[in-house]
Design an enzyme around this catalytic site. Structure first.
Site, short mmCIF file in Angstrom:
data_model
loop_
_atom_site.label_atom_id
_atom_site.label_comp_id
_atom_site.label_asym_id
_atom_site.label_seq_id
_atom_site.Cartn_x
_atom_site.Cartn_y
_atom_site.Cartn_z
N ASN A 9 0.87 -1.17 0.00
CA ASN A 9 0.00 0.00 0.00
C ASN A 9 0.91 1.22 0.00
O ASN A 9 1.51 1.54 1.02
CB ASN A 9 -0.85 -0.05 1.27
CG ASN A 9 -1.94 0.98 1.28
OD1 ASN A 9 -1.98 1.87 0.43
ND2 ASN A 9 -2.83 0.86 2.26
N ARG A 90 -2.17 -2.12 -3.83
CA ARG A 90 -3.44 -1.42 -3.69
C ARG A 90 -3.39 -0.19 -4.59
O ARG A 90 -2.51 0.65 -4.46
CB ARG A 90 -3.64 -1.01 -2.23
CG ARG A 90 -4.93 -0.28 -2.03
CD ARG A 90 -5.16 0.05 -0.59
NE ARG A 90 -6.29 0.95 -0.49
CZ ARG A 90 -6.57 1.65 0.58
NH1 ARG A 90 -5.83 1.54 1.66
NH2 ARG A 90 -7.60 2.46 0.58
N HIS A 178 -12.10 2.79 -0.87
CA HIS A 178 -11.89 1.96 0.31
C HIS A 178 -12.45 0.55 0.11
O HIS A 178 -12.85 -0.12 1.07
CB HIS A 178 -12.56 2.55 1.57
CG HIS A 178 -11.83 3.71 2.17
ND1 HIS A 178 -12.49 4.78 2.76
CD2 HIS A 178 -10.51 3.95 2.31
CE1 HIS A 178 -11.59 5.64 3.21
NE2 HIS A 178 -10.39 5.18 2.95
N ARG A 237 -9.66 16.33 4.67
CA ARG A 237 -10.44 16.52 3.44
C ARG A 237 -11.83 17.07 3.77
O ARG A 237 -12.42 16.69 4.78
CB ARG A 237 -10.59 15.19 2.69
CG ARG A 237 -9.33 14.77 1.97
CD ARG A 237 -9.47 13.39 1.36
NE ARG A 237 -8.58 12.44 1.98
CZ ARG A 237 -8.61 11.12 1.80
NH1 ARG A 237 -9.52 10.59 1.01
NH2 ARG A 237 -7.76 10.34 2.41
N GLU A 382 -7.26 -4.60 5.20
CA GLU A 382 -7.24 -4.44 3.74
C GLU A 382 -6.20 -5.36 3.11
O GLU A 382 -6.38 -5.88 2.02
CB GLU A 382 -6.92 -2.98 3.40
CG GLU A 382 -8.07 -2.05 3.77
CD GLU A 382 -7.64 -0.63 4.06
OE1 GLU A 382 -6.60 -0.42 4.73
OE2 GLU A 382 -8.36 0.29 3.64
#
Ligand code: ADP
Length: 396
Positions: A9, A90, A178, A237, A382
């Protein structure tokens, strides 16, 4: 026979990895490098119950990959690079092209590069990571695992923006992000509570945050859209804002397009609202300290954040025509009792209630006995989704 598979990742200045023994799903070594490009980059890794840390100059992602591989050799985790059978990367955005993970070849690399216009912060560094691994591990199978793929099951009605149709055809649509995290939550909920896994609302609340409506294991809506900037407010964000704010800032305030983008991505959300921090731990401490002059702003940021989570839970309960499980995951979702409590306080109309004592201790299942739906805290994973995808797609 067991195979060693890596899950990668990479972020703009970071690289996280986990090396697995598959299909047993045993983590052999895991680690992360932060501050790539700086003289004081930090490499932390864990293996065989040991935890080690290096601080050194790491020039770029190629050097970071080399350092990870050298460490695997020097710690005798592997004897040669050939032992690594597959690497899963990823990738932030697969756009309209990829509804599943895919073996990487030149065409896939080209597509990921093309899609950089949609994910300028992520896709280019993802690609650098891919190239570095291909150079060092020419025998390994390289697989791209897209954040957007899990959401390809979203009904088209949830993919449109209300702008001229031609833009949809050009790829301006909701993709959702996600994916590996929400997929993991869907699978884990079904494994733990099969009877409560038909209609799941998965709340991935970390520095980046998104919520997914999952029906029978498939995504039908996600709060992020064309890019991971939309939906909930996040650490830095903005999440959704009235689009007219952007030309207003440019035309009336003289901000450049770049300055607006920078503000929306890096100076907004919890950080922007509080003026203090993007970290929920800091904000919670200050919000509870009456003697701190910043208390009100910290409290405001947390309330707005939790309110938006509540908003999406309501919207997605409607989307799913009810809810069987609400699941909290990622840094904030797994650890912040305050955010969960604020987000769940108005769910009485759904018959959903949480137990304050269970919530405070981050229990697996935090609903009251008479709640109509389960409310769960499940740590996300993940990387295991990435490693499984490598095994499946590369036929290892
Ligand atoms: P990312 O999106 O970067 O992967 P994470 O899922 O790791 O983010 O979440 C990071 C955030 O989780 C931190 O910024 C912090 O706000 C929050 N967090 C981590 N631990 C705690 C805790 N014990 N209590 C409250 N919030 C926490």
């Amino acid at each position: 026979m067991s195979k060693k598979v890596m899950a990668i990742n990479s972020g703009s200045s970071s690289l996280k990895f986990k090396l697995y023994e598959m299909p047993e799903e045993i983590v052999i070594m895991e680690g992360n490098i932060d501050r790539i490009g700086k003289d004081n980059a930090v490499f932390e890794y864990r293996y065989q119950e040991k935890k080690e840390k290096l601080v050194q100059s790491i020039a770029d992602h190629e050097a970071a990959v080399q350092l990870v591989l050298d460490t695997l050799i020097s710690k005798k985790i592997i004897a040669s690079y050939d032992e690594i059978a597959g690497v899963g990367h990823r990738i932030s955005n697969g756009g309209q092209y990829y509804s599943d993970a895919t073996l990487i070849n030149e065409d896939v690399e080209k597509r990921i590069d093309e899609l950089s216009v949609l994910s300028p912060l992520h896709n280019p560094v993802n690609l650098i990571g891919i190239k570095a691994f291909i150079a060092d591990l020419p025998h390994a199978k390289e697989v791209a695992v897209f954040d957007t793929a899990f959401h390809h099951t979203m009904p088209t009605v949830n993919q449109y923006y209300g702008i001229p149709y031609q833009y949809y055809q050009e790829g301006i649509r909701r993709y959702g992000f996600h994916g590996p995290s929400h997929e993991y939550i869907a699978l884990k909920t079904a494994e733990l509570y099969p009877e409560a896994s038909q209609r799941v609302i998965s709340c991935h609340i970390g520095n980046g945050a998104s919520i997914t409506a999952i029906k029978d294991g498939k995504s039908i809506a996600n709060s992020m859209g064309f890019t991971p900037l939309s939906g909930l407010i996040m650490g830095t964000r903005s999440g959704d804002i009235d689009p007219q704010v952007i030309p207003y800032l440019e035309q009336q305030k003289g901000m450049s397009a770049q300055a607006v983008k920078d503000m929306l991505n890096h100076k907004s959300g919890l950080l922007g609202l509080s003026g203090i921090s993007n970290d929920v731990r800091d904000l919670t401490k200050i919000a509870q300290d009456k003697s701190d002059s910043r208390q009100q702003r910290a409290s405001l940021a947390l309330k707005v954040f939790a309110h938006q989570i509540q908003f999406y839970i309501g919207a997605y309960a409607a989307e799913l025509n009810g809810v069987d499980s609400i699941v909290f995951t990622a840094g904030v979702g797994e650890h912040s009792a305050l955010v969960r409590q604020l987000a769940c306080q108005n769910l009485g109309y759904l018959g959903v209630k949480i137990d304050d004592e269970k919530n405070k201790v981050n229990a697996l299942s935090i609903e009251t006995d008479d709640s109509t739906a389960k409310v769960l805290i499940i740590p996300t994973d993940e990387e295991i989704i990435i490693a499984r995808d490598v095994m499946r797609v590369a036929k290892l």
